[in-house]
Each structure stands twice: as structure tokens, then as C-alpha cells.
Motif scaffolding. Structure first.
Motif, PDB file in Angstrom:
ATOM      1  N   GLY A  88       0.835  -1.194   0.000  1.00 38.38           N
ATOM      2  CA  GLY A  88       0.000   0.000   0.000  1.00 38.38           C
ATOM      3  C   GLY A  88       0.869   1.242   0.000  1.00 38.38           C
ATOM      4  O   GLY A  88       1.642   1.486  -0.933  1.00 38.38           O
ATOM      5  N   ASP A  89       0.766   2.030   1.065  1.00 41.16           N
ATOM      6  CA  ASP A  89       1.563   3.258   1.157  1.00 41.16           C
ATOM      7  C   ASP A  89       2.840   3.041   1.972  1.00 41.16           C
ATOM      8  O   ASP A  89       3.512   4.010   2.333  1.00 41.16           O
ATOM      9  N   ALA A  90       3.185   1.791   2.256  1.00 40.41           N
ATOM     10  CA  ALA A  90       4.400   1.493   3.014  1.00 40.41           C
ATOM     11  C   ALA A  90       5.484   0.966   2.079  1.00 40.41           C
ATOM     12  O   ALA A  90       5.201   0.277   1.091  1.00 40.41           O
ATOM     13  N   TYR A  91       6.739   1.272   2.424  1.00 39.06           N
ATOM     14  CA  TYR A  91       7.898   0.881   1.615  1.00 39.06           C
ATOM     15  C   TYR A  91       8.894   0.220   2.547  1.00 39.06           C
ATOM     16  O   TYR A  91       9.276   0.779   3.571  1.00 39.06           O
ATOM     17  N   LEU A  92       9.317  -0.995   2.186  1.00 34.18           N
ATOM     18  CA  LEU A  92      10.198  -1.795   3.035  1.00 34.18           C
ATOM     19  C   LEU A  92      11.495  -2.111   2.307  1.00 34.18           C
ATOM     20  O   LEU A  92      11.472  -2.571   1.166  1.00 34.18           O
ATOM     21  N   SER A  93      12.626  -1.871   2.969  1.00 35.62           N
ATOM     22  CA  SER A  93      13.930  -2.189   2.377  1.00 35.62           C
ATOM     23  C   SER A  93      14.875  -2.631   3.489  1.00 35.62           C
ATOM     24  O   SER A  93      14.598  -2.448   4.675  1.00 35.62           O
ATOM     25  N   ALA A  94      16.009  -3.214   3.085  1.00 32.81           N
ATOM     26  CA  ALA A  94      16.946  -3.738   4.087  1.00 32.81           C
ATOM     27  C   ALA A  94      18.370  -3.702   3.560  1.00 32.81           C
ATOM     28  O   ALA A  94      18.621  -3.961   2.379  1.00 32.81           O
ATOM     29  N   ASP A  95      19.307  -3.387   4.435  1.00 34.08           N
ATOM     30  CA  ASP A  95      20.729  -3.388   4.115  1.00 34.08           C
ATOM     31  C   ASP A  95      21.401  -4.566   4.811  1.00 34.08           C
ATOM     32  O   ASP A  95      21.213  -4.780   6.007  1.00 34.08           O
ATOM     33  N   GLY A  96      22.185  -5.339   4.039  1.00 37.96           N
ATOM     34  CA  GLY A  96      22.912  -6.450   4.638  1.00 37.96           C
ATOM     35  C   GLY A  96      22.433  -7.811   4.199  1.00 37.96           C
ATOM     36  O   GLY A  96      22.884  -8.824   4.728  1.00 37.96           O
ATOM     37  N   ILE A  97      21.495  -7.868   3.230  1.00 40.22           N
ATOM     38  CA  ILE A  97      21.041  -9.158   2.719  1.00 40.22           C
ATOM     39  C   ILE A  97      21.564  -9.337   1.295  1.00 40.22           C
ATOM     40  O   ILE A  97      22.308  -8.515   0.796  1.00 40.22           O
ATOM     41  N   ALA A  98      21.172 -10.435   0.643  1.00 38.88           N
ATOM     42  CA  ALA A  98      21.698 -10.771  -0.675  1.00 38.88           C
ATOM     43  C   ALA A  98      21.528  -9.620  -1.661  1.00 38.88           C
ATOM     44  O   ALA A  98      20.468  -9.012  -1.755  1.00 38.88           O
ATOM     45  N   HIS A  99      22.593  -9.335  -2.404  1.00 35.11           N
ATOM     46  CA  HIS A  99      22.564  -8.235  -3.355  1.00 35.11           C
ATOM     47  C   HIS A  99      23.664  -8.407  -4.390  1.00 35.11           C
ATOM     48  O   HIS A  99      24.566  -9.232  -4.236  1.00 35.11           O
TER      49      HIS A  99
END
Length: 225
Positions: A88-99
Motif C-alpha cells: 500500500g503506502d508502506a515501503y520496506l527495504s533492508a541493508d545487509g542481505i543478498a545483493h
């Protein structure tokens, strides 16, 4: 033609999954969930989203959300942070996982703080612009927390890469208790970046299913500037 089509399909897959996960799925037909000891999660949402959305046509609403999320995507790419999903209006991200970054890359919560600040700067500029045009616009709240989590792919059709664990839930609680235009962080993240930024201690906040958590508000750029 075959090479071009393969390149196109690979690019589409990388729009859905992190690099390592996409390769694993292509090679094995499935993905094994991974445990990560330390990841920094960023959660955002728009304040008064429902009220503002009622003032916009469906097309204008989608256009505004798309503009914001495209800007967020660019910021995530700049700092090497993995976008997980939008809800919806939420945005989720993460640093330190597969990339798709060099093996020498290390988890760095400062990247998340810098990215969060750029998101706020972008949203503040757009808010000022829309107010001058006499149009409504969103204010953003951001929550950040660091800790262990599990990441992987679920489902057989229309599969999605996702992250689970208490770290994700706590980041969401930080966002829910944040103030518009501010970055709310837990003491865990604070302890890893305290020397680089100025924070204001907000005391303990009550978080659902978590009891009381130390909460700090990011207030300005590097402390030594």
C-alpha cells in the motif's frame, strides 16, 4: 535473438529478486531461506494517506505514489540497499542481505540513515512544491531497526522475496511511532552509528507485542559538521 531474450528475462527476474537469489532459483528451481545475523531494516509510510487519497483522483493518486517510489528506488540503488516490497503506502527495504555487490561489501547501517535522510529531503521538497500549487501531498514517517532476520521466497506462483522476524516488526513499530519528516531508530541501530549523527533521545515508547523500547530521533547530519 535468444541471447537478447535471455538478457531480458534475467533483467525482469532481477526486478523481482536479489541477484544471488535469482541465480539460485534459476539453477535449482527453488530458494532456500537464509538467516542473517545483522541487517538494518527501513520502513516508511505516508501520514494521513487515506485523507489525502480522498482528495485525489485514482490516476493522480497512483501517479503520486509511483513518483515517490521511483525516487525511493533510485536512493536505495545509490546506497546498495535491497528494496523488499511495497505494501500500500508502506515501503520496506533492508541493508545487509543478498545483493549484486562486491564480496567485500559489509552491512552498514549508516547507509540506511543516509538513504532515509535523502527520502525525507525528497518528500519535503515535493511537499513544498505541491503546497505552492495548491495541491495535497504526503508527509512521510520512517522507522529503522537493526538485528537478525530470515529472508527467502515463498509460494509457487507469483512468488515474492520477503523478510521475516522480530527485526522487521520492530522497524515497523519505529515507523508507526515516528513523527512526519523524522527518522525514528532503536538503540540497537543508534549504538552502531552514534558517532556519525546527532540524535535526540525520545525515551521509551510502547510497541505492540514488544513492551517498551528505547527510541531515538535522528535530527541532523554528521555530528562533527
Amino acid at each position: 535473438i535468444i541471447i537478447a531474450e535471455k538478457k531480458r528475462s534475467d533483467e525482469l527476474l532481477l526486478n523481482i529478486l536479489p541477484f544471488e537469489t535469482a541465480n539460485e532459483l534459476k539453477s535449482n528451481g527453488k530458494v532456500i531461506a537464509r538467516d542473517y545475523e545483522m541487517v538494518t531494516v527501513l520502513f516508511t509510510d505516508f501520514k494521513d494517506f487515506t485523507l489525502i487519497s480522498e482528495k485525489l483522483s485514482p490516476k493522480d493518486l497512483v501517479d503520486e505514489i509511483d513518483m515517490c517510489y521511483c525516487a525511493f528506488d533510485t536512493i536505495m540503488e545509490k546506497y546498495g540497499i535491497e528494496k523488499i516490497k511495497t505494501i500500500g503506502d508502506a515501503y520496506l527495504s533492508a541493508d545487509g542481505i543478498a545483493h549484486n555487490l562486491p564480496d567485500s561489501y559489509q552491512h552498514n547501517p549508516a547507509n540506511v540513515i543516509d538513504a532515509a535522510f535523502e527520502i525525507i529531503e525528497f518528500m519535503n521538497n515535493k511537499f513544498t512544491q505541491r503546497m505552492a500549487e495548491g495541491k495535497p501531498f504526503f508527509r512521510i514517517r520512517i522507522g529503522v531497526h537493526s538485528g537478525p532476520l530470515v529472508a527467502g521466497v515463498v509460494g509457487r506462483t507469483k512468488f515474492a522475496y520477503d523478510i521475516w522476524g522480530d527485526t522487521v516488526n520492530t522497524a515497523a513499530r519505529m515507523e508507526q511511532n515516528s513523527e512526519p519528516g523524522k527518522i525514528n531508530v532503536t538503540s540497537v541501530t543508534y549504538n552502531m552509528v552514534a558517532s556519525k549523527y546527532n540524535f535526540t533521545f525520545r525515551g521509551k515508547i510502547e510497541a505492540k507485542n514488544k513492551g517498551f523500547i528505547d527510541c531515538l530521533l535522528y535530527t541532523s547530519d554528521a555530528a562533527d559538521e
